[in-house]
Structures are given as structure tokens and as C-alpha cells.
Design a protein around this motif. Structure first.
Motif, PDB file in Angstrom:
ATOM      1  N   MET A   9      43.748  47.239  41.338  1.00 36.38           N
ATOM      2  CA  MET A   9      42.371  47.755  41.388  1.00 36.38           C
ATOM      3  C   MET A   9      41.355  46.609  41.447  1.00 36.38           C
ATOM      4  O   MET A   9      40.152  46.833  41.546  1.00 36.38           O
ATOM      5  N   GLY A  10      41.841  45.383  41.354  1.00 39.14           N
ATOM      6  CA  GLY A  10      40.943  44.224  41.336  1.00 39.14           C
ATOM      7  C   GLY A  10      40.474  43.828  42.728  1.00 39.14           C
ATOM      8  O   GLY A  10      40.745  44.521  43.726  1.00 39.14           O
ATOM      9  N   GLY A  13      43.618  42.690  45.087  1.00 42.43           N
ATOM     10  CA  GLY A  13      44.581  43.791  45.151  1.00 42.43           C
ATOM     11  C   GLY A  13      44.052  45.000  45.909  1.00 42.43           C
ATOM     12  O   GLY A  13      44.784  45.629  46.683  1.00 42.43           O
ATOM     13  N   ASP A  31      47.286  49.003  36.861  1.00 42.90           N
ATOM     14  CA  ASP A  31      46.184  48.139  36.407  1.00 42.90           C
ATOM     15  C   ASP A  31      45.648  48.666  35.081  1.00 42.90           C
ATOM     16  O   ASP A  31      45.531  49.877  34.892  1.00 42.90           O
ATOM     17  N   ALA A  57      47.672  51.079  32.999  1.00 41.35           N
ATOM     18  CA  ALA A  57      48.509  50.522  31.936  1.00 41.35           C
ATOM     19  C   ALA A  57      48.538  49.008  32.061  1.00 41.35           C
ATOM     20  O   ALA A  57      48.159  48.441  33.087  1.00 41.35           O
ATOM     21  N   PHE A  80      49.274  40.800  41.229  1.00 43.48           N
ATOM     22  CA  PHE A  80      47.901  40.263  41.171  1.00 43.48           C
ATOM     23  C   PHE A  80      47.376  40.197  39.742  1.00 43.48           C
ATOM     24  O   PHE A  80      46.403  39.484  39.482  1.00 43.48           O
ATOM     25  N   ALA A  81      47.932  41.018  38.835  1.00 42.01           N
ATOM     26  CA  ALA A  81      47.340  41.151  37.497  1.00 42.01           C
ATOM     27  C   ALA A  81      47.302  39.807  36.790  1.00 42.01           C
ATOM     28  O   ALA A  81      48.304  39.093  36.729  1.00 42.01           O
ATOM     29  N   GLY A  82      46.143  39.473  36.256  1.00 44.28           N
ATOM     30  CA  GLY A  82      46.017  38.225  35.518  1.00 44.28           C
ATOM     31  C   GLY A  82      44.564  37.953  35.228  1.00 44.28           C
ATOM     32  O   GLY A  82      43.678  38.579  35.814  1.00 44.28           O
ATOM     33  N   LYS A  84      41.530  35.099  35.310  1.00 47.54           N
ATOM     34  CA  LYS A  84      41.363  34.046  36.328  1.00 47.54           C
ATOM     35  C   LYS A  84      40.153  33.130  36.148  1.00 47.54           C
ATOM     36  O   LYS A  84      39.860  32.347  37.050  1.00 47.54           O
ATOM     37  N   GLY A 123      49.466  33.207  43.826  1.00 47.16           N
ATOM     38  CA  GLY A 123      49.359  31.828  43.368  1.00 47.16           C
ATOM     39  C   GLY A 123      47.976  31.291  43.689  1.00 47.16           C
ATOM     40  O   GLY A 123      47.106  32.024  44.178  1.00 47.16           O
ATOM     41  N   LYS A 152      49.401  29.458  36.071  1.00 48.95           N
ATOM     42  CA  LYS A 152      49.860  29.641  37.459  1.00 48.95           C
ATOM     43  C   LYS A 152      51.066  28.755  37.754  1.00 48.95           C
ATOM     44  O   LYS A 152      52.008  29.171  38.417  1.00 48.95           O
TER      45      LYS A 152
END
Ligand code: NAD
Ligand code: UFG
Length: 345
Positions: A9-10, A13, A31, A57, A80-82, A84, A123, A152
Motif C-alpha cells: 500500500m506504500g 508497492g 501491509d 497485518a 517492500f515493507a520497511g 526508510k 534494495g 538493507k
């Protein structure tokens, strides 16, 4: 193919979801919405006419993730989740390691459990540290200068170890340079909470009158105009690179790192001038001292992506700025109908 997108959802992504859906893939967005909004789902539907599955979630909820992989017969994951934000990572390293590294371990456990072995990882060019030569190719030595970069780097190393342990894994780490811009509809884009850290969203808000002026961090770098040079890449080009990587992985077991950039560097002042063309407004800016930790110039050698994936970036800086401006107008202060609409069509 059934593809699960962690962090789907970002900013990045959601654009990849659009391209995947349009290419005929089935998309499951997973997400926790810690840095995105539920309304993105309807916008993806509006663009594509298709409804992706959405699961709200955390990637650290391994059981939920495992169930999602099973239930939706997932064949590949894009991760993609993270978190940043470089500055925030210096203040909150535990949160960054817990979310990014622990979150990835949880994802890998769920994938191992369910036999899903194909992974495309978000990455970053940050793993090259201070450039020792330019353009940066994938053989450039790796290092990290802040906790975000170290997460990363750790994840890349973890993924490489995994591929050595079991040759069935197919993993590609896509090292993004500076993703900017938005989908041409202006419906999805980058919408950071609070004052933006990154150049493009900051400029967009100055142009919209939400922020007074841009601070240009240093004009005494050894670059043509003295301001920092980066490899800005349109987020839709980046998204198309992911779809190319997914197809390529089907024939390529193992671990790979591939740059996604244009190969072209632009300065902060180039970006300001191009944004002025895109929005037709003045963009007040002021030169201030350098920002700690910034490098003078950073741009990719994108040759491997072309050789391996058959992919290269196609959209220019004006398209990047015009699409960012269109998105700003749709979501920001409501200045709909500005002249950037015509430039995109
Ligand atoms: P973003 O913050 O817009 O998207 C990340 C998404 O992940 C968000 O929707 C957030 O809610 C979700 N998320 C975060 N932690 C989660 C968790 N524990 N469980 C479930 N969901 C979670 O960021 P983005 O710009 O789209 O970046 C995506 C990825 O690309 C990140 O891993 C980032 O590090 C990497 N990357 C981004 C850039 C950039 O400039 N945007 C550059 C290089 C690499
Ligand atoms: N800049 C300004 N003023 C601002 C913001 C940025 O002058 O208000 C300048 C910076 O000094 C730099 C350039 O604009 O020269 C780009 O800065 P960004 O913050 O947009 O991007 P960075 O290259 O610093 O970093 C980004 C991501 C990192 C990632 C890196 C490489 O934020 O997470 O790209 O992919 F590691």
C-alpha cells in the motif's frame, strides 16, 4: 501469477501493484498501514479496474503471513515493507532493526514453511556507501553509513546466505536509486507525513504553497553547479523493472543484485528548474550548508538491468516532475486543474 506484496500500500508497492494487475497478475497487498492509507486500495482499483486482495497485518506476524501465502496460493513475493527514513533510523535503531531485519526473517520463515521460493527485494543504492567511483555498478564495494543502510545490507547478506543454503531459492535484490514521481493519473504517489525529508516531495509542497521555500543543501560540491547530483528514476519505470525481474526470476535460481536507475545524474538545481517548467510557478529556494551524510554525486550503471532483465528507464525528468505535481494537486491543497494536466497527456 499470484504475487504477494509486503508493504504493497506504500509509495513504490502501490505503483508496482498497478503494473502487475495490468500485466494480468493476481495481487495480494499485505501491509500494516504504518506509513500508508487504506484509501490507496480504491485508487488502485480506479486505475486498473481490478480489485487486489488487501490484508492489514504486520510482516512480523509470521502465522498471519503464512496463512496468507497458503490461502492465496502465492507463487512469488515482492518485499517492500520497511521503515526508510535515514535520520529517524539514527534516533530509533531498534525500531529499524526490528521492523526491517526481524520483519524479513519472519517473511522468510513464512515462505520456507509454504514452499514459496521466489522473492523480489526492495534494495537501495545506499548499500554502496560513499561512492569510490561512478557510475555505480553492482560490483562496487558495499558499506553502510547509518542504521537504515545497515538493515538493507544485512537483509541482502541474509538473502544471499539463504540462496547458498538451498538452491531452490530465486532472489533478486533491486537496488533503487532515487525513485520520484507518480502514476500519470495523479491518484497514487508519494505522500510523506509531516515535513518531507526528500527533495521531490519537498519541492512539490513548496510549489503548492504549503512550505515557504526549499533549502538547497550545499552549492560547493565538486559537481557542475555545485549542488548534489542524484539518479532520479520515475516510479513507473521502477515498477516496470519489478515486473521484468519477476519474469526473469522464473529462469534464474540463485541470488542476484541489480541496479534500477537511469544512469543519468541531475543536480538539485536541475530538479528545481524542471519542476518550475512542469508547474508553471516560481519555486523559492535558498542555499544553506550541506546536510550531514550527503554525498556529492550518486548515479547508476544500469547496464546489468538491460542485459539481464531487458529493462531500462524511459521517462525523463520533466515527466517525473509533472506527475509529482499532478499528484500533489490531487492530494494536497486542492489546486486541481493546474496546467500540468496537459503536459502529461
Ligand atoms: P513506503 O513507506 O511508502 O512503503 C512501505 C510500506 O510498508 C508502507 O505502506 C508501510 O505501511 C508498510 N510497512 C512498513 N513496515 C511494515 C510491517 N512491519 N508490516 C507490514 N507493513 C509494513 O516506502 P516506499 O518508498 O514505498 O519504499 C518501499 C521499499 O523500498 C522500502 O523497503 C524502502 O526501504 C525501499 N526503498 C525506497 C526508496 C525510496 O526513495 N522511496 C529508495 C530505496 C529503497
Ligand atoms: N536536498 C536538498 N534539499 C532538501 C532535500 C534534499 O537540497 O530539502 C538534496 C540533497 O542534499 C541531495 C538531493 O537533494 O543532494 C537528494 O536528496 P534526497 O533526500 O531526496 O535523497 P538522497 O539521495 O539523500 O537519499 C535517497 C533516500 C535514501 C536512499 C538513497 C539512495 O532517501 O534512503 O536515496 O537510494 F538510500
Amino acid at each position: 501469477m499470484n504475487v504477494l506484496l509486503t508493504g504493497g500500500m506504500g509509495y513504490i508497492g502501490s505503483h508496482v501493484a498497478v503494473v502487475l494487475l495490468q500485466a494480468g497478475h493476481r495481487v495480494i497487498l499485505y501491509d500494516n498501514l504504518c506509513n500508508s492509507e487504506a484509501s490507496v486500495l480504491a485508487r488502485i482499483e480506479q486505475i486498473t479496474g481490478k480489485t487486489p486482495t488487501f490484508i492489514q497485518a504486520d510482516i512480523r506476524a509470521t502465522k498471519t503471513l503464512t496463512d496468507a501465502l497458503k490461502q492465496h496460493a502465492v507463487e512469488a513475493v515482492m518485499h517492500f515493507a520497511g521503515l526508510k527514513a535515514v535520520g529517524e533510523s539514527v534516533e530509533k535503531p531498534i525500531e529499524y532493526y526490528a521492523n526491517n531485519v526481524e520483519g524479513t526473517v519472519s517473511l522468510l520463515e513464512a515462505m520456507r514453511e509454504t514452499g514459496v521460493r521466489s522473492l523480489v527485494f526492495s534494495g537501495s543504492a545506499t548499500v554502496y556507501g560513499e561512492p569510490q567511483y561512478l557510475p555505480l555498478d553492482e560490483a562496487h564495494p558495499l558499506s553502510a553509513t547509518n542504521p537504515y543502510g545497515r538493515t538493507k545490507l544485512h537483509i541482502e547478506e541474509m538473502l544471499r546466505d539463504l540462496s547458498v543454503s538451498n538452491p531452490l531459492w530465486r532472489i533478486v535484490c533491486l537496488r533503487y536509486f532515487n525513485p520520484v514521481g507518480a502514476h500519470e493519473s495523479g491518484l497514487i504517489g508519494e505522500n510523506p507525513v509531516g515535513i518531507p525529508n526528500n527533495l521531490m516531495p519537498y519541492i512539490a509542497r513548496v510549489a503548492a504553497g504549503e512550505l515557504k521555500e526549499l533549502s538547497v543543501f550545499g552549492n560547493d560540491y565538486p559537481t557542475p553547479d555545485g549542488t548534489g547530483v542524484r539518479d532520479y528514476i520515475h516510479v513507473m519505470d521502477l515498477a516496470e523493472g519489478h515486473v521484468a525481474a519477476l519474469a526473469w526470476l522464473a529462469e534464474h535460481p540463485g541470488w542476484y543484485a541489480i541496479n534500477l536507475g537511469t544512469g543519468q545524474g541531475y543536480s538539485v538545481l536541475d530538479m528545481v528548474a524542471t519542476f518550475v517548467r512542469a508547474c508553471g510557478r516560481d519555486l523559492p529556494y535558498r542555499i544553506v550548508p550541506r546536510r550531514a551524510g550527503d554525498v556529492a554525486a550518486c548515479y547508476a550503471d544500469p547496464g546489468k538491468a538491460l542485459r539481464e532483465l531487458g529493462w531500462r528507464a524511459r521517462r525523463d525528468l520533466l515527466e517525473m516532475c509533472a506527475s509529482a505535481w499532478k499528484f500533489q494537486n490531487r492530494t494536497g491543497t486542492g489546486l486541481l486543474g493546474s496546467d500540468c494536466e496537459g503536459r502529461l497527456s
